[in-house]
Design a protein around this motif. Structure first.
Motif, mmCIF file in Angstrom:
data_model
loop_
_atom_site.group_PDB
_atom_site.id
_atom_site.type_symbol
_atom_site.label_atom_id
_atom_site.label_comp_id
_atom_site.label_asym_id
_atom_site.label_seq_id
_atom_site.Cartn_x
_atom_site.Cartn_y
_atom_site.Cartn_z
ATOM 1 N N VAL A 249 38.857 52.407 46.917
ATOM 2 C CA VAL A 249 39.422 51.973 48.203
ATOM 3 C C VAL A 249 39.075 50.513 48.502
ATOM 4 N N VAL A 250 39.849 49.938 49.413
ATOM 5 C CA VAL A 250 39.598 48.596 49.953
ATOM 6 C C VAL A 250 39.525 48.731 51.462
ATOM 7 N N PHE A 251 38.543 48.088 52.073
ATOM 8 C CA PHE A 251 38.478 48.047 53.529
ATOM 9 C C PHE A 251 38.982 46.676 53.984
ATOM 10 N N PRO A 252 39.829 46.639 55.022
ATOM 11 C CA PRO A 252 40.274 45.346 55.548
ATOM 12 C C PRO A 252 39.065 44.441 55.810
ATOM 13 N N GLY A 253 39.217 43.158 55.469
ATOM 14 C CA GLY A 253 38.115 42.204 55.599
ATOM 15 C C GLY A 253 37.382 41.967 54.286
ATOM 16 N N GLU A 254 37.592 42.854 53.305
ATOM 17 C CA GLU A 254 36.960 42.642 52.000
ATOM 18 C C GLU A 254 37.789 41.645 51.171
ATOM 19 N N THR A 255 37.187 41.211 50.064
ATOM 20 C CA THR A 255 37.894 40.313 49.139
ATOM 21 C C THR A 255 38.229 41.084 47.865
ATOM 22 N N ILE A 256 39.463 40.905 47.386
ATOM 23 C CA ILE A 256 39.881 41.545 46.125
ATOM 24 C C ILE A 256 39.849 40.489 45.022
ATOM 25 N N ARG A 257 39.082 40.769 43.975
ATOM 26 C CA ARG A 257 39.042 39.873 42.811
ATOM 27 C C ARG A 257 40.036 40.393 41.766
ATOM 28 N N VAL A 258 40.878 39.496 41.270
ATOM 29 C CA VAL A 258 41.911 39.876 40.302
ATOM 30 C C VAL A 258 41.621 39.175 38.981
ATOM 31 N N THR A 259 41.591 39.950 37.901
ATOM 32 C CA THR A 259 41.333 39.390 36.574
ATOM 33 C C THR A 259 42.518 39.766 35.687
ATOM 34 N N GLY A 260 43.108 38.771 35.024
ATOM 35 C CA GLY A 260 44.313 39.048 34.234
ATOM 36 C C GLY A 260 44.287 38.378 32.871
ATOM 37 N N TRP A 261 44.933 39.023 31.915
ATOM 38 C CA TRP A 261 45.053 38.516 30.548
ATOM 39 C C TRP A 261 46.514 38.565 30.143
ATOM 40 N N ARG A 262 47.048 37.464 29.653
ATOM 41 C CA ARG A 262 48.414 37.430 29.120
ATOM 42 C C ARG A 262 48.369 37.956 27.687
ATOM 43 N N GLU A 263 49.198 38.931 27.391
ATOM 44 C CA GLU A 263 49.253 39.508 26.040
ATOM 45 C C GLU A 263 50.716 39.646 25.640
ATOM 46 N N GLY A 264 51.287 38.625 25.029
ATOM 47 C CA GLY A 264 52.697 38.673 24.640
ATOM 48 C C GLY A 264 53.582 38.825 25.859
ATOM 49 N N ASP A 265 54.433 39.873 25.858
ATOM 50 C CA ASP A 265 55.371 40.041 26.967
ATOM 51 C C ASP A 265 54.794 40.917 28.080
ATOM 52 N N ARG A 266 53.467 41.001 28.133
ATOM 53 C CA ARG A 266 52.874 41.717 29.264
ATOM 54 C C ARG A 266 51.589 41.040 29.695
ATOM 55 N N ILE A 267 51.185 41.372 30.902
ATOM 56 C CA ILE A 267 49.902 40.920 31.426
ATOM 57 C C ILE A 267 49.124 42.179 31.768
ATOM 58 N N VAL A 268 47.899 42.276 31.278
ATOM 59 C CA VAL A 268 47.053 43.405 31.679
ATOM 60 C C VAL A 268 46.025 42.857 32.658
#
Ligand SMILES: CCCCCCC[C@@H](O)CC(=O)SCCNC(=O)CCNC(=O)[C@H](O)C(C)(C)COP(=O)(O)OP(=O)(O)OC[C@H]1O[C@@H](n2cnc3c(N)ncnc32)[C@H](O)[C@@H]1OP(=O)(O)O
Length: 292
Positions: A249-268
Motif C-alpha cells: 500500500v501507499v499512504f497519501p503524503g509518502e514518496t514513491i521511488r520508481v526504478t526502471g530498466w530498458r530492455e529492448g522493446d520493453r521496460i521493466v
C-alpha cells in the motif's frame, strides 16, 4: 458460499458504452501527478498531458479508468457468484494493452468477463478481462485485472501460478521519485473511483488500515508517467502496454521511488516507498511497459 466459482468463472459481466472528453484526460493526468515536478508545468513533455489542444496525448492507463470515469458511487462489486464487500478488497494487479494511441476524446464500448478465481486459502483472487471497441467495432484496448479478496478462499480451488518479472542486476536506467501529495487520493477519486477506503478514515480502519490508502490505479498511473517521462522522452504514444502487481500500500503524503530498466522493446520496473519508517516497502512489482 460467498464465492461460488461454478457461477463466477467465465461469467459475462456485460457491456458498457461510455464517452470521454479532453477535460477527462486532463483531470486524469493531474490526478496521477502530471506537471508536478519543478518546472514541469512549463515543460513540453508535461504539457502533452496537461494542456488541451492538438499536442495533447493520453497515457494508456487512462483506458483502465475511462469506462467508469463519471461514476460518483463506490464500486458496486456486483460480480456474478461473488458475495463480497469493499472492505475485504484490494486491487491485486492490472494490465492494459492498447492497439494504438487512445484518442483524446471519443466513445467506446467495453465488454467484460470474469475469467478466473484463485484460491489462496486465506484470500481469493478474482480475475476480469475487458475488451474495448470503437463505435465501428475496431478494437481499441484490452485489460486484465485482479482483486485480492481477504477472508475468502479455502474451498480447495486452484492457487494459480505467478509469473514474476526478474529485474536486471545492472544499474537501472532510471531512478526517480514522486511525492504523493496529502490530497492525492481525494483528487484521484474524481476519476471515477469513490471507494471510501481512499478517503474515509473510519472505513479504512474497519478494513484493517491505520488510515486511507492511495488508489492502486493512481500509483499505476504515476509509475507509468514517470517511466514515460524518464525513458521515453515523455511520448505517451510510444506506450503499447503496461502491467503490474500491487505489492504493497501507499499512504497519501509518502514518496514513491520508481526504478526502471530498458530492455529492448520493453521496460521493466519496480516501485517502493522512499523515506520515512516504511522506506523500501514495496508498492508495485512485476511492472512491464511495452514500447511500440
Ligand atoms: C469490480 C471492480 C472492483 C474494484 C476494486 C478495486 C477498488 C480500488 O479502489 C481498491 C484499491 O485501489 S486498493 C489499493 C491498491 N492495492 C493495494 O494497495 C494492495 C497492495 N498489496 C498488498 O497489500 C498485499 O500484497 C496483498 C494484501 C495483496 C497480499 O499480501 P498478503 O496477504 O501478505 O499475501 P502474501 O502472503 O504476500 O501472498 C499470499 C498469496 O497471494 C498471492 N498474492 C500476493 N499478492 C498478490 C496480488 N497483488 N495479486 C494476486 N495475488 C497475490 C501470493 O503470490 C501468494 O500466493 P501463493 O502462496 O500461491 O504463492
Amino acid at each position: 458460499m460467498p464465492i461460488d466459482p461454478s457461477v463466477a468463472i467465465g461469467a459475462d459481466i456485460g457491456s458498457t458504452t461510455f464517452s470521454w472528453t479532453e477535460s477527462d484526460v486532463l483531470l486524469y493526468h493531474l490526478g496521477i501527478g502530471a506537471g508536478s515536478h519543478e518546472g514541469d508545468h512549463l515543460a513540453p513533455a508535461a504539457l502533452r498531458y496537461t494542456l488541451d489542444g492538438p499536442a495533447l496525448q493520453v497515457l494508456p492507463t487512462f483506458g483502465v479508468v475511462v469506462p467508469t470515469f463519471h461514476e460518483t458511487d463506490p464500486p458496486p462489486l456486483d460480480l456474478p457468484g461473488c458475495d463480497i464487500n469493499l472492505a475485504q478488497v484490494v486491487h491485486g494487479s492490472q494490465s492494459i494493452a492498447v492497439s494504438g494511441p487512445i484518442p483524446t476524446s471519443g466513445t467506446a464500448t467495453v465488454s467484460t468477463t470474469l475469467t478466473d478465481i484463485w484460491d489462496k486459502g486465506k484470500a481469493a483472487v478474482v480475475w476480469q478481462e475487458g475488451v474495448a471497441t470503437s463505435p465501428s467495432g475496431e478494437e481499441l484496448w484490452r485489460t486484465r485485472s485482479s482483486i485480492f479478496v481477504k477472508g475468502e478462499g479455502g474451498w480447495g480451488g486452484d492457487r494459480g501460478a505467478s509469473d514474476p518479472v526478474v529485474l536486471p542486476v545492472r544499474d537501472p536506467d532510471l531512478l526517480t521519485s514522486y511525492d504523493v501529495t496529502p490530497q492525492q487520493a481525494l483528487l484521484y477519486r474524481l476519476c471515477g473511483d469513490r471507494n471510501p477506503l481512499h478517503a474515509d478514515p473510519d472505513f479504512a480502519k474497519a478494513a484493517g488500515f491505520p488510515a486511507p490508502i492511495l488508489h492502486g490505479l493512481c500509483s499505476y498511473g504515476i509509475v507509468l508517467r514517470e517511466l514515460t517521462d524518464g525513458l521515453l522522452g515523455g511520448d505517451a504514444t510510444l506506450v503499447r502496454g503496461f502491467a503490474c502487481r500491487f505489492s504493497g500500500v501507499v499512504f497519501p503524503g509518502e514518496t514513491i521511488r520508481v526504478t526502471g530498466w530498458r530492455e529492448g522493446d520493453r521496460i521493466v520496473a519496480a516501485a517502493a516507498v522512499e523515506g520515512g519508517e516504511r522506506d523500501g516497502s514495496p508498492v508495485l512489482a512485476d511492472c512491464v511497459l511495452t514500447v511500440a
